[in-house]
Design a protein around this motif. Structure first.
Motif, short mmCIF file in Angstrom:
data_model
loop_
_atom_site.label_atom_id
_atom_site.label_comp_id
_atom_site.label_asym_id
_atom_site.label_seq_id
_atom_site.Cartn_x
_atom_site.Cartn_y
_atom_site.Cartn_z
N HIS A 107 0.60 -1.23 0.15
CA HIS A 107 0.00 -0.08 0.14
C HIS A 107 0.95 1.47 -0.05
O HIS A 107 0.33 2.52 -0.02
N LEU A 108 2.52 1.12 0.12
CA LEU A 108 2.90 2.38 0.02
C LEU A 108 3.61 2.63 -1.20
O LEU A 108 3.73 1.64 -2.17
N PRO A 109 3.82 3.97 -1.61
CA PRO A 109 4.75 4.17 -2.79
C PRO A 109 6.02 3.34 -2.77
O PRO A 109 6.62 2.95 -1.77
N PRO A 110 6.65 3.03 -3.84
CA PRO A 110 7.98 2.33 -3.95
C PRO A 110 9.08 2.95 -3.22
O PRO A 110 9.18 4.35 -2.91
N LEU A 111 9.83 2.25 -2.56
CA LEU A 111 10.88 2.73 -1.62
C LEU A 111 11.79 3.64 -2.55
O LEU A 111 12.27 3.04 -3.48
N GLN A 112 12.38 4.77 -2.15
CA GLN A 112 13.22 5.44 -3.00
C GLN A 112 14.82 5.30 -2.42
O GLN A 112 15.13 5.27 -1.05
N VAL A 113 15.73 4.87 -3.30
CA VAL A 113 16.90 4.07 -2.78
C VAL A 113 18.01 4.90 -3.29
O VAL A 113 18.20 5.20 -4.45
N CYS A 114 19.21 5.05 -2.66
CA CYS A 114 20.65 5.56 -3.23
C CYS A 114 21.46 4.44 -2.82
O CYS A 114 21.32 3.67 -1.65
N LEU A 115 22.41 4.13 -3.64
CA LEU A 115 23.54 3.44 -3.31
C LEU A 115 24.70 4.07 -2.67
O LEU A 115 25.00 5.09 -3.11
N GLN A 116 24.93 3.53 -1.42
CA GLN A 116 26.28 4.16 -1.08
C GLN A 116 27.59 3.97 -1.42
O GLN A 116 27.73 2.53 -1.63
N VAL A 117 28.49 4.82 -1.94
CA VAL A 117 29.73 4.37 -2.48
C VAL A 117 30.70 4.91 -1.74
O VAL A 117 30.70 5.97 -1.28
N ASN A 118 31.65 3.88 -1.58
CA ASN A 118 32.94 4.00 -0.84
C ASN A 118 33.94 4.91 -1.60
O ASN A 118 34.95 4.47 -2.05
#
Ligand SMILES: *Cc1c(COP(=O)(O)O)cnc(C)c1O
Length: 218
Positions: A107-118
């Motif tokens: 029921h929630l909108p898609p989770l917005q995701v960022c990738l952490q880069v070292n």
């Protein structure tokens, strides 16, 4: 704080609305968050799962508030993040992304995701290695119930602005390379209280600000 961001954006000759403020509220009480919300701030960042859960419960009536989980995430703690957060900034393994994807409620909108880069290459830092970002990004971009939005970094703890700028620039270059490979990413989550001007000059679209907004953490 908004004035400081505006000045940085103007100095960098970028459009007025190109940088979003993420207020990093970790360790500060829910009342401080409610105060900023009343001033119009909507995006808040937390680092610890338990603290996110208790503040989200306390502030549930603030219906436009968006929680961003910006801390390192262990796989046994993904569920409450998937249920509470609008954004997760520090995904650095496919397994974490897969769990968040499968646990994101329908029921929630898609989770917005960022990738952490070292970007600093320090052994102690979390984040995917630059050489492995493309493979991870391609895999994450196919997962249901989440949308890959971009990349995030925490640069080396240093006052050397040339070094810092270089690490921010590296993140931006990686994002451009991913987009050239067919992804459509629009977010560079970089810049904190001490270095937001440098990050904005290098293309940050979201700055994560704690100390300069809320004061020193004890
Ligand atoms: C705490 C934290 C911030 C905020 O840092 P300040 O220097 O207090 O602005 C930003 N990003 C991450 C990932 C953090 O953990």
């Amino acid at each position: 704080m908004l004035a400081r961001i505006r000045t940085a954006v103007t100095t960098a000759q970028r459009p007025d609305d190109s940088v979003r403020l993420l207020a990093v509220s970790k360790t500060f009480p829910a009342t401080d968050i409610a105060e900023l919300y009343a001033c119009g701030q909507r995006d808040f960042g937390e680092n610890y799962v338990q603290e996110l859960g208790s503040k989200a419960a306390e502030l549930a009536q603030l219906s436009e508030l968006r929680w961003h989980f910006i801390g390192p995430l262990q796989s046994n703690k993904t569920r409450s993040v998937a249920e509470i957060a609008s954004w997760v900034h520090a995904v650095d393994r496919l397994k974490i992304a897969e769990r968040l994807s499968s646990q994101r409620p329908e029921h929630l909108p898609p989770l917005q995701v960022c990738l952490q880069v070292n970007v600093s290459g320090e052994a102690s830092k979390s984040g995917v290695a630059p050489a492995e970002v493309a493979a991870l990004a391609q895999a994450v971009s196919t997962l249901p119930r989440m949308q890959l939005r971009g990349l995030m970094c925490i640069p080396e703890a240093t006052d050397d602005s040339v070094l810092l700028a270089g690490q921010f620039r590296q993140l931006r270059t990686l994002l451009e390379q991913l987009n050239a490979q067919g992804l459509q990413l629009d977010t560079l989550s970089m810049g904190m209280s001490a270095d937001l001007e440098l990050a904005v000059a290098e293309g940050a679209t979201m700055v994560r600000i704690g100390t300069a907004l809320f004061g020193r953490r004890s």
